[in-house]
Design a protein around this motif. Structure first.
Motif, short mmCIF file in Angstrom:
data_model
loop_
_atom_site.label_atom_id
_atom_site.label_comp_id
_atom_site.label_asym_id
_atom_site.label_seq_id
_atom_site.Cartn_x
_atom_site.Cartn_y
_atom_site.Cartn_z
N GLN A 30 1.12 -1.29 0.19
CA GLN A 30 0.00 0.00 0.01
C GLN A 30 0.90 1.23 -0.01
OE1 GLN A 30 -2.01 -1.15 3.66
NE2 GLN A 30 -4.18 -1.10 2.74
N LYS A 31 0.63 2.28 -1.07
CA LYS A 31 1.02 3.38 -0.95
C LYS A 31 0.18 4.48 -0.56
CE LYS A 31 4.21 6.51 -3.87
NZ LYS A 31 5.03 6.43 -4.95
N CYS A 32 0.67 5.54 0.44
CA CYS A 32 -0.22 6.36 0.97
C CYS A 32 -0.53 7.53 -0.42
CB CYS A 32 0.30 7.08 2.07
SG CYS A 32 -0.65 8.39 2.72
N TRP A 40 4.02 -1.52 5.09
CA TRP A 40 3.83 -3.09 5.42
C TRP A 40 3.89 -3.36 6.93
CZ3 TRP A 40 2.42 -7.63 3.88
CH2 TRP A 40 2.84 -8.85 4.62
N PRO A 41 3.03 -4.15 7.48
CA PRO A 41 1.91 -4.85 6.86
C PRO A 41 0.80 -3.87 6.46
CG PRO A 41 2.12 -5.23 9.38
CD PRO A 41 3.07 -4.23 9.18
N ALA A 42 -0.20 -4.41 5.82
CA ALA A 42 -1.31 -3.64 5.31
C ALA A 42 -1.93 -3.17 6.40
CB ALA A 42 -2.12 -4.63 4.29
N SER A 43 -2.62 -1.95 6.22
CA SER A 43 -3.35 -1.40 7.56
C SER A 43 -4.49 -0.41 6.88
CB SER A 43 -2.49 -0.68 8.36
OG SER A 43 -1.62 0.28 7.78
N LEU A 44 -5.27 -0.15 7.67
CA LEU A 44 -6.47 0.89 7.14
C LEU A 44 -5.94 2.09 6.91
CD1 LEU A 44 -9.55 -0.45 9.25
CD2 LEU A 44 -9.13 -0.76 6.96
N VAL A 48 2.19 7.28 9.13
CA VAL A 48 2.62 8.20 9.14
C VAL A 48 1.99 9.58 9.24
CG1 VAL A 48 4.44 9.87 7.77
CG2 VAL A 48 4.88 7.57 7.76
N CYS A 49 0.88 9.54 8.25
CA CYS A 49 -0.16 10.87 8.23
C CYS A 49 -1.41 10.66 8.39
CB CYS A 49 0.16 11.59 6.68
SG CYS A 49 -0.78 10.56 5.50
N PHE A 50 -1.91 9.24 8.74
CA PHE A 50 -3.17 8.62 9.01
C PHE A 50 -4.07 8.96 8.09
CE2 PHE A 50 -1.14 10.58 12.95
CZ PHE A 50 -0.45 9.35 13.57
N CYS A 51 -3.65 9.03 6.93
CA CYS A 51 -4.76 9.23 5.79
C CYS A 51 -5.12 7.77 5.32
CB CYS A 51 -3.80 9.81 4.50
SG CYS A 51 -4.93 9.74 3.02
N ARG A 52 -6.43 7.64 4.98
CA ARG A 52 -6.98 6.30 4.53
C ARG A 52 -6.85 5.81 3.21
NH1 ARG A 52 -10.62 3.74 8.07
NH2 ARG A 52 -10.80 4.80 10.30
N ALA A 53 -6.38 7.17 2.25
CA ALA A 53 -6.57 6.69 0.87
C ALA A 53 -5.18 6.29 0.53
CB ALA A 53 -6.76 7.98 0.09
N PHE A 54 -5.20 5.11 -0.35
CA PHE A 54 -3.89 4.32 -0.83
C PHE A 54 -3.95 4.01 -2.11
CE2 PHE A 54 -5.17 0.08 -0.34
CZ PHE A 54 -6.04 0.20 0.55
N ASN A 55 -2.83 3.45 -2.91
CA ASN A 55 -2.97 2.66 -3.84
C ASN A 55 -2.20 1.57 -3.65
OD1 ASN A 55 -4.58 4.70 -5.69
ND2 ASN A 55 -2.74 6.02 -5.39
N TRP A 56 -2.33 0.37 -4.36
CA TRP A 56 -1.51 -0.87 -4.44
C TRP A 56 -0.45 -0.66 -5.44
CZ3 TRP A 56 -1.32 -4.44 -0.57
CH2 TRP A 56 -2.30 -4.48 0.25
N ILE A 57 0.66 -0.70 -5.36
CA ILE A 57 2.18 -0.68 -5.94
C ILE A 57 2.67 -2.07 -5.88
CG2 ILE A 57 2.30 1.79 -5.50
CD1 ILE A 57 5.04 0.79 -3.98
N VAL A 58 3.49 -2.16 -7.00
CA VAL A 58 4.15 -3.57 -7.17
C VAL A 58 5.54 -3.18 -6.86
CG1 VAL A 58 4.79 -5.66 -8.76
CG2 VAL A 58 2.41 -4.36 -8.75
N SER A 59 6.19 -4.10 -6.09
CA SER A 59 7.31 -3.77 -5.73
C SER A 59 8.43 -4.40 -6.82
CB SER A 59 7.96 -4.44 -4.21
OG SER A 59 9.41 -4.40 -4.32
#
Ligand SMILES: [Zn+2]
Length: 138
Positions: A30-32, A40-44, A48-59
Motif C-alpha cells: 500500500q502506498k499512501c 507493510w503490513p497492510a493497514s487501514l 505516518v499521516c493517518f490518511c486512509r487513501a492508498f494505492n497498491w503498488i508492485v515492488s
C-alpha cells in the motif's frame, strides 16, 4: 524440507491483496495517496499521516539485508530438515522491511547490506512465499 508441516500465513481481509499478489509472484504494498509512504503490513490508515487513501503498488522485488540470524535449532518440527537456515529482515528499495528467508546462498556468504532480490516458493495453490536470494544484477 517438508513444507507440509510448516505453518502457513493466515489470509484475512487485511492481507488478502498482498497474498493474492504473491500467488502471481508480485510483492504488492500500500502506498499512501497523501504522503507517499509505502507500508507493510497492510493497514487501514497510513502510520505516518493517518490518511486512509492508498494505492497498491508492485515492488521491483529488490533490496538489502537489514539484519539476519542463523537458526541452528528447529522451534517447529516443519523446519527440522532445513537446519541451519537463515531468517532475515530485508529492506526493499520502496521502504518496507520484510521478515523472510535467504535462499540460494551459502550461509557464510550472507552479510548485512547484501543486495538481494525476491524469489518464490510455491507452497500450494493459495500460498507462494517471497524469499530472497543474492541479487544477480545490481
Ligand atoms: Zn501517509
Amino acid at each position: 524440507m517438508d513444507d507440509d508441516l510448516k505453518p502457513l500465513p493466515v489470509i484475512n481481509d487485511d492481507n488478502r491483496d498482498f497474498w493474492n499478489g504473491c500467488r502471481n509472484h508480485e510483492l504488492r504494498f500500500q502506498k499512501c495517496e497523501q504522503c507517499g509512504h509505502v507500508r507493510w503490513p497492510a493497514s487501514l490508515i497510513c502510520p505516518v499521516c493517518f490518511c486512509r487513501a492508498f494505492n497498491w503498488i508492485v515492488s521491483e522485488g529488490r533490496g538489502r539485508i537489514y539484519t539476519f540470524v542463523v537458526y541452528h535449532v528447529a522451534y517447529h518440527p516443519g523446519f527440522q530438515d532445513d537446519l541451519p537456515y537463515v531468517v532475515a529482515v530485508v529492506e526493499l528499495t520502496e521502504g518496507p522491511r520484510l521478515l523472510t528467508n535467504i535462499a540460494e546462498c551459502p550461509i557464510d556468504e550472507i552479510s548485512c547490506d547484501m543486495p538481494v532480490e525476491v524469489t518464490w516458493r510455491d507452497v500450494n495453490k493459495e500460498i507462494s512465499l517471497p524469499l530472497f536470494r543474492p541479487a544477480v544484477s545490481v
